[in-house]
Design an enzyme around this catalytic site. Structure first.
Site, mmCIF file in Angstrom:
data_model
loop_
_atom_site.group_PDB
_atom_site.id
_atom_site.type_symbol
_atom_site.label_atom_id
_atom_site.label_comp_id
_atom_site.label_asym_id
_atom_site.label_seq_id
_atom_site.Cartn_x
_atom_site.Cartn_y
_atom_site.Cartn_z
ATOM 1 N N ASP A 1 0.829 -1.201 0.000
ATOM 2 C CA ASP A 1 0.000 0.000 0.000
ATOM 3 C C ASP A 1 0.871 1.263 0.000
ATOM 4 O OD1 ASP A 1 -2.611 1.351 0.292
ATOM 5 O OD2 ASP A 1 -1.765 1.965 2.213
ATOM 6 N N LYS B 1 1.506 4.370 -2.953
ATOM 7 C CA LYS B 1 1.499 5.818 -2.699
ATOM 8 C C LYS B 1 2.789 6.463 -3.176
ATOM 9 C CE LYS B 1 -1.655 5.375 1.188
ATOM 10 N NZ LYS B 1 -1.744 5.214 2.643
#
Lengths: 404, 404
Positions: free
Chosen positions: A264, A268
């Site tokens: 995750d 980003k």
């Protein structure tokens, strides 16, 4: 009132005509005055407000909170001439559709029992029908399929606001095609919440680049769940127990390895790197798990959780060793001259990232202008309330009219 | 190419006509498609870009740097379809004017020798001539007279972007009238640099409020010069000497009392308070000077400077006393339940504001959603480069087209 409205906006009238029934009146004005005069005359004569139609896909925690915030803010926004109208609410199974706006009280129960289905094609048809207003597709899902549909939606005339990271962290050629489509059809594509939820990350970065600053390095703590877990281990809580607590509080994905392995955060960082003009794929992000390398993190979830206490000792040793050097471990994502990286980094106590508390995100931008001291933004970077607010702020950015 | 451009933006054609000379071609399209199709057809057929005309008042450090940044960024922005054209550059004495854009190399020398004068009335006449494009008045002065002219400029059709704090920190009724004028004429009024220069302060606050967050408290270090001076006194430098160093480096106003007495910070806090919906005048901000109350700060500048060493002892005693409690003195502006205040505040070492280094600003927003941990923005809050970049970012916010 018609003429006084025209006078308000300083619009010269070239010619006037009145219908024989005395029910219509026309004025000829300069073309450049058109949009400005039209909007003002409508607002003044009919008390009309600008209508913005929203089609909301995904009604989990973020989507649900977004609808709550829109419902709450609607009266204030209407007082400022803006009618935000949610015309469709859909999840993967059901949908609620109402051209004049879905009533936002009790939508949840009605959605459950609804038998309608709303697909991307329905959205496209909707936009093609060219109703007045500026329809915006709002994606609060985390679906890759939905993200792949953005270009078609834009071509059909919809702006896109998304909390879904999949489009921006997918293949590089899709990333570029999406921007070309947006530019060709003059549709906006906004995704401020992709990094740091409600924190002004993307906009700040774009402004630096647009105004000619050179960004040398962006680094940050981009996972609230990992910063929470690391905070507990610093207090002496064993890693496995810290992970358990984070799971119980709902801070992690259902399988906590999705957080612990850093994918995750890698998404980003990839999004930040692409904003900075780098061309790369997700697989090219240098990624180190928060879990010790020696530890086997494979297998079904219950097996993994049963085995996790084996990692506690090694992990605690590291935390203690760095503490002796006056450092703390932070799970950091960074884009810099050394590459695009995600992993555990020992950080001196006086470093701005050292102070970041459980659940917070922090980003530091080192640039030509912000140097040697970086620009730092810090605050909750996850959670339904701040994420939904970030989505709503993107929607409002799309709107021209006077706003509070 | 004309028809392919229309197809690009998914525009249906109702009727087509060609002129007998075969030099013109017309198509009838739906009205809602008009602006979108027009812009795209122009860009595609004529390779044209959107022209945005800027009228820049004030060419001191910020205005000069702004012109440099525009000159530097112009090629990149043009490649993205945006032609930022500086059509007038003026200071209180001279001006350079060119409808097709002032050449930005060597403008300084030409301005010095120019005999033209450009007044607010000239700007108004310019805007009334309704040239294509969206003229923007950019105020880089600190003149109250210029600020008082904004409503007339907006009524004439100009958007206003300002680095000048005077309009927003002037009388409350003028503040309100300005917004009413902007709304009536659908002109934008942007002033992100009024607080914290290039830091995203006003936009962040507006987004919180627009999305329905309740802001409980905003506090911050809003003076780079005072944070620099306090940093030196912490290292044991006497106050008078720290003030002298700040003056030499050009960090203070010509008369350093303008900084030391806190009026500049009071203006910024007033601006924040009004964003938060408070109704108040500058005189109602509770203001305490950085200088000890016992010290007489009146009289001509040389006398004041000669007397300043008398304040060193008292000031150092305070710094030392707080250090023993584990606190540092920070010059803080705040808007909270207790009121709107500016003054020295002892801050514990672990407080986010304690770490703010010389020249930096820092703002902390405590709200319903950002609570108990506030959202914090920190970085250089003054200086020509970051301030000019903030002004340019505001200009670009006004522009619709596709941007890098």
């Amino acid at each position: 009132r018609f003429f006084s409205a025209l006078a308000d906006v300083d619009c010269s009238i070239a010619a006037i005509a009145q219908g024989s029934s005395e029910r219509s009146i026309s004025a000829v004005i300069a073309q450049v005055d058109g949009p400005r005069a039209m909007a003002h005359v409508h607002r003044k004569c009919f008390g009309t407000t600008e209508i913005v139609e929203l089609l909301v896909a995904g009604v989990g925690t973020v989507g649900g909170e977004l609808l709550r915030q829109i419902h709450q803010q609607a009266p204030k926004l209407r007082a400022h001439g803006l009618d935000l109208r949610v015309c469709a609410i859909a999840n993967s199974r059901n949908s609620l559709v109402a051209p004049e706006g879905v009533a936002l009280d009790g939508w949840k129960a009605r959605l459950e029992t609804s038998t309608e289905r709303f697909t991307l094609d329905t959205y496209r048809g909707w936009a093609r029908a060219r109703r007045p207003g500026r329809p915006i597709f709002v994606d609060c899902t985390s679906s890759e399929d939905v993200a792949l549909g953005y270009p078609a939606l834009m071509a059909a005339g919809l702006h896109v606001v998304t909390a879904n990271k999949k489009a921006n962290s997918g293949r590089q050629d899709h990333w570029r095609a999406l921007r070309e489509t947006a530019s060709r059809h003059q549709r906006k594509f906004l995704y401020e919440t992709n990094v740091g939820a409600g924190l002004p990350v993307i906009d700040t970065l774009k402004n630096m680049l647009r105004t000619g600053d050179t960004v040398h390095r962006v680094e940050g703590i981009l996972s609230g769940s990992l910063s929470f877990i690391l905070g507990l281990t610093e207090q002496g809580v064993p890693l496995s127990k810290a992970v358990g607590t984070a799971m119980e509080k709902g801070f992690t994905e259902p399988d906590p390895r999705d957080d612990l392995e850093g994918t995750d955060v890698a998404r980003k960082v990839l999004i930040l790197a692409r904003e900075l003009g780098r061309t790369l794929e997700l697989e090219e992000v240098t990624l180190a798990s928060l879990l010790p390398e020696e530890f086997d993190a494979t297998g079904p979830l219950p097996d993994f959780l049963a085995r996790l206490p084996q990692a506690d000792g090694i992990f605690q040793q590291r935390v203690d060793a760095y503490r002796k050097e006056g450092k703390v471990l932070r799970y950091v994502g960074s884009v810099g001259p050394e590459g695009v990286r995600v992993g555990l980094v020992p950080v001196p106590l006086e470093h701005p990232l050292a102070a970041v508390k459980g659940g917070e995100n922090a980003l530091s931008f080192l640039s030509e202008r912000y140097s040697p001291t970086p620009l730092v933004i810090r605050g909750y970077g996850a959670g339904a309330a701040v994420t939904a607010a970030g989505v709503l702020a993107d929607v409002l950015r799309l709107v021209e009219g006077p706003l509070p």
